[in-house]
Design an enzyme around this catalytic site. Sequence first.
Site, PDB file in Angstrom:
ATOM      1  N   GLU A  44       0.816  -1.219   0.000  1.00 40.17           N
ATOM      2  CA  GLU A  44       0.000   0.000   0.000  1.00 40.17           C
ATOM      3  C   GLU A  44       0.847   1.264   0.000  1.00 40.17           C
ATOM      4  OE1 GLU A  44      -3.694   0.236   1.987  1.00 40.17           O
ATOM      5  OE2 GLU A  44      -3.376  -1.634   3.030  1.00 40.17           O
ATOM      6  N   ASP A  45       0.358   2.228  -0.762  1.00 40.75           N
ATOM      7  CA  ASP A  45       0.852   3.609  -0.671  1.00 40.75           C
ATOM      8  C   ASP A  45       2.343   3.733  -0.945  1.00 40.75           C
ATOM      9  OD1 ASP A  45      -1.726   4.176   0.045  1.00 40.75           O
ATOM     10  OD2 ASP A  45      -1.306   4.645   2.133  1.00 40.75           O
ATOM     11  N   CYS A  83      -6.238   4.826  -2.565  1.00 36.74           N
ATOM     12  CA  CYS A  83      -6.599   3.402  -2.556  1.00 36.74           C
ATOM     13  C   CYS A  83      -8.004   3.080  -3.033  1.00 36.74           C
ATOM     14  CB  CYS A  83      -6.360   2.815  -1.167  1.00 36.74           C
ATOM     15  SG  CYS A  83      -7.137   3.738   0.172  1.00 36.74           S
ATOM     16  N   ASP A 245      -0.649  -0.465  -4.567  1.00 35.79           N
ATOM     17  CA  ASP A 245      -2.007  -0.093  -4.973  1.00 35.79           C
ATOM     18  C   ASP A 245      -2.161   1.358  -5.399  1.00 35.79           C
ATOM     19  OD1 ASP A 245      -1.849   1.105  -2.449  1.00 35.79           O
ATOM     20  OD2 ASP A 245      -3.800   0.378  -1.769  1.00 35.79           O
TER      21      ASP A 245
END
Length: 621
Positions: A44-45, A83, A245
């Site tokens: 993530e991120d 996201c 993502d």
Amino acid sequence: MSIDRRTLLTGMAGAGLAGGCATTGAGSRSDPRGRPNILWLVSEDNGPFIGAYGDRLAHTPHIDAMARGGLLYRKVYANAPVCAPSRFCLLTGIHPESNGPAHHMRADSTLPAFLKTYPQHLRAAGYYCTNNEKTDYNATVDPKAIWDESSATAHYRNRPANTPFMAVFNFETTHESRLFGVTEGRVKPQDVQVPPTLPDSDGVRRDIASYYNLMEKMDAQVGEKLAELAREGLADDTIVFYYSDNGGCLPWSKRHCREEGMRCALVVHVPEKWADYAPLAMGSEIAAPVSFIDFVPTLLSIAGVEQPKELPGTPFLGRQVARPKPLAFGMRNRMDERYDFVRTVSDGQYRYIRNYMPHRPMGQPVAFPLMLRSYQDVYRRHQAGELDAAQARFFEPRPFEELYDLNADPDQLHNLANAPGQRARVRDFARALDRHMLAINDNGFIPEGAPLEGYEASRVPGAYPLADIMELAAKAAAGDPAHVSALIAGLAATNEVLRYWAATGLVIRKAHAASARAALVDALKRETSPHVRIVLAEALSHVGETALALATFREALASGSEPVALQALNAITYVDPACRPLDAIGRWDKNPGYLGRATRYLLRTAAGAFDPAASLLGPRG
């Protein structure tokens, strides 16, 4: 495969902005070898803060090894720099802005009945599909209905015997929230390089160092899953994807349509048994742009499932492989509690950005990222007047169009949109973006909560005249005083969205729209849409109609509609203090969601007490 491998490696060099995307190597829908397993490892991120991408400070040995033995995709782009809209695209294979309000951050969009998610397609084809565990789909989708398992314990090993699997493991280790604290490790604050868009401060350096250390922890998790796959004896039968993502979470990245927010990592390993499913030999690098819109078609191609006609993407590996597309498109609308509207397109070397709300700065105050020390330092130094010109752009109005050469200017400091030598390129990118927005029926122009939102509602013939709306919105956002008469005429349009953008254009011009004062007053008297009334009130606040603006804002705040109230709070943030009904705003102060966050910023600013380090998150913060 009949694709020229040099084309893949050079990223469609010389193909221009109108390059094709025809598929080749269709093959049979059945395969005597059976079907490969598919494993998605998702972080993530984070952008490519990874050694295999040339980052010398990164310590990511497992992803690096995977890249050496797999396919490294150099230019991979999310369709949204955050996201929830990004994951909507990954789940459905359609652009979130085609199915409003999925293009907003945290929304409950409804899928049309005919549209199936990829686990539904794969399960119908005999795959056992598991998700561990994040969903965040930005739609009213029940995870239990689309997955065989979706939980913290979901695992491919629970599948029936002789059943291929599609398994997703999500690592939240690098999520933005992990930078609320400090992560010590091999990278120290003094080791990092601070980009010129950020001040060289302790908070910025500490966040960047923590980010690298979190990347190392996440890389170890990837290594654990790869080792587990090998222990299960499944490595030779499983195509493995590692990807992030959306882009990174430092200031100027996540939530923003810049390279730092849009660019992701992607490494794919295809075992020898399925080598013909890969466009190139393992160990190759691919420079052609790849977009998240292509992920679902790729899954279907691997599984031997016919791609539904409503999916606009094309497969980049599998039984069918598409010729690389020359362009990747992206978007931004509401991010958390702040409204904006940006569209972007990149060919991997240049990024074109179109700001439909250029009067709003990039650095609109958003409570969640303000928990990061780096964001706090940026805001604190802005308050003190200590940012240089490059850094201060974060808080300034934006141009309608931006163009950056990512090779010569990776930090995107020099806008080339008006450079004489770039006029043809800007024109070509602009036309390509227009064609794309029309093709996908972009819902971004519709105010959140308005009746036209949605895949089907916005496609009712005549209900959403997108070409006309785009023409008027471009005039609105360009800021040219010569368009004021066209905007005044637009206030009387029969279509709500046209009226909304006519009013927005007058907001953008502020006092320069003084000639529209009488037209704005008349428009407010007859306007029934609460969304348009808010924009009219903001425009009126800039031409001296304080009482009308105040009364209209009060009305919106009392409407009972959260999107309407949030739109009102956004407008009130940018008007003269005399037009702010602070007594009506206070009712939202205890709200734990976006309404409360926007309210707390307003109240603290009005009291001269806004402290970037004091949380705006509220009761659940």
